[in-house]
Design a protein around this motif. Structure first.
Motif, short mmCIF file in Angstrom:
data_model
loop_
_atom_site.label_atom_id
_atom_site.label_comp_id
_atom_site.label_asym_id
_atom_site.label_seq_id
_atom_site.Cartn_x
_atom_site.Cartn_y
_atom_site.Cartn_z
N UNK A 267 0.83 -1.20 0.00
CA UNK A 267 0.00 0.00 0.00
C UNK A 267 0.87 1.25 0.00
N UNK A 268 1.99 1.19 0.71
CA UNK A 268 2.86 2.35 0.84
C UNK A 268 4.06 2.32 -0.11
N UNK A 269 4.60 1.13 -0.37
CA UNK A 269 5.88 1.03 -1.09
C UNK A 269 5.72 0.77 -2.58
N UNK A 270 4.80 -0.09 -2.96
CA UNK A 270 4.62 -0.43 -4.37
C UNK A 270 3.15 -0.73 -4.65
N UNK A 271 2.29 0.30 -4.58
CA UNK A 271 0.86 0.07 -4.77
C UNK A 271 0.51 -0.51 -6.14
N UNK A 272 1.35 -0.22 -7.15
CA UNK A 272 1.05 -0.75 -8.49
C UNK A 272 1.11 -2.27 -8.52
N UNK A 273 1.85 -2.85 -7.60
CA UNK A 273 2.01 -4.30 -7.57
C UNK A 273 0.79 -4.99 -6.95
N UNK A 274 0.00 -4.25 -6.17
CA UNK A 274 -1.17 -4.84 -5.51
C UNK A 274 -2.48 -4.27 -6.05
N UNK A 275 -2.40 -3.66 -7.22
CA UNK A 275 -3.61 -3.16 -7.85
C UNK A 275 -4.05 -1.79 -7.39
N UNK A 276 -3.15 -1.04 -6.76
CA UNK A 276 -3.47 0.31 -6.33
C UNK A 276 -3.84 0.39 -4.86
N UNK A 277 -3.96 1.61 -4.36
CA UNK A 277 -4.28 1.83 -2.94
C UNK A 277 -5.78 1.64 -2.71
N UNK A 278 -6.09 0.78 -1.75
CA UNK A 278 -7.48 0.51 -1.39
C UNK A 278 -7.55 0.45 0.13
N UNK A 279 -8.22 1.41 0.74
CA UNK A 279 -8.23 1.51 2.19
C UNK A 279 -8.91 0.31 2.85
N UNK A 280 -9.96 -0.21 2.23
CA UNK A 280 -10.64 -1.39 2.79
C UNK A 280 -9.72 -2.60 2.76
N UNK A 281 -8.99 -2.74 1.65
CA UNK A 281 -8.05 -3.85 1.54
C UNK A 281 -6.93 -3.71 2.55
N UNK A 282 -6.47 -2.49 2.79
CA UNK A 282 -5.43 -2.26 3.80
C UNK A 282 -5.93 -2.66 5.17
#
Length: 208
Positions: free
Chosen positions: A117-132
């Motif tokens: 979420x903080x370091x490489x959001x592109x690798x996890x499909x972008x920032x998603x607060x619910x997913x975090x």
């Protein structure tokens, strides 16, 4: 196959770092072909011929090709000359195997969600607060499962393959604001101990 072992994968991969740690512990010389996950290289045809699911690490060693970090590390541990990372005691060995399975099945994705979420959001499909939020909750569950025997390492006084699997991912977590939420209690004591392992210190990735 080459005479010298060849490791495929880039140093930013947590599983590649685990393999490099075990190789270093056993004083094994090897060549490395960098396959960069962040640039999508594992999904290119050249690497898919090595690993049809497009994963790293892959290793060519002793006239065979091994895929998956656990298999690579166990083979090196069994055939190498370094201190064993697999406990002799059956109970400790069972807890090690459980920890590896729990981490690879559930923990990797949870911790990757928190760190990515903080370091490489592109690798996890972008920032998603619910997913975090889910990743943080799952990380707390993981902490409780993995650290129930910790003293200070997962299976007791000495590090095992389970610690080597977990440590590179916790490194990424430690670089984020989520560190204070995840690296707590027994995990914090474990983290302090892991950071003293020479092969862990020597394989720290260059974050640029």
């Amino acid at each position: 196959m080459a005479d010298i072992p060849v490791l495929y994968g880039f140093n930013g991969s947590t599983y590649v770092r685990t393999a490099r740690m075990v190789l270093m512990d056993n004083d094994i010389d090897y060549d490395q072909v960098h396959v960069n996950v962040l640039e999508g290289e594992p999904k290119q045809p050249e690497h898919l011929m090595r690993h049809p699911f497009g994963k790293v690490p892959v290793m060519d060693i002793d006239d065979m090709r091994l895929r998956e970090c656990d298999a690579i590390c166990r083979y090196i541990n069994e055939t190498g000359k370094g201190p064993s990372l697999v406990p002799d005691d059956p109970k400790a060995r069972a807890k090690m195997n459980e920890a590896i399975s729990v981490f690879t099945s559930y923990g990797y994705d949870a911790l990757m969600g928190a760190a990515g979420y903080h370091l490489f959001p592109e690798l996890i499909g972008g920032k998603n607060d619910d997913a975090l939020s889910k990743s943080l909750a799952d990380s707390q569950t993981l902490n409780a499962l993995l650290m129930d025997w910790a003293d200070p390492f997962i299976c007791g006084k000495e590090p095992t393959l389970a610690d080597y699997m977990l440590a590179p991912m916790i490194y990424y977590v430690s670089l984020t604001p989520e560190a204070d939420n995840i690296i707590t209690g027994k995990l914090a004591r474990w983290w302090a101990a892991v950071q003293e392992i020479e092969s862990f210190k020597a394989t720290e990735p260059d974050m640029g």
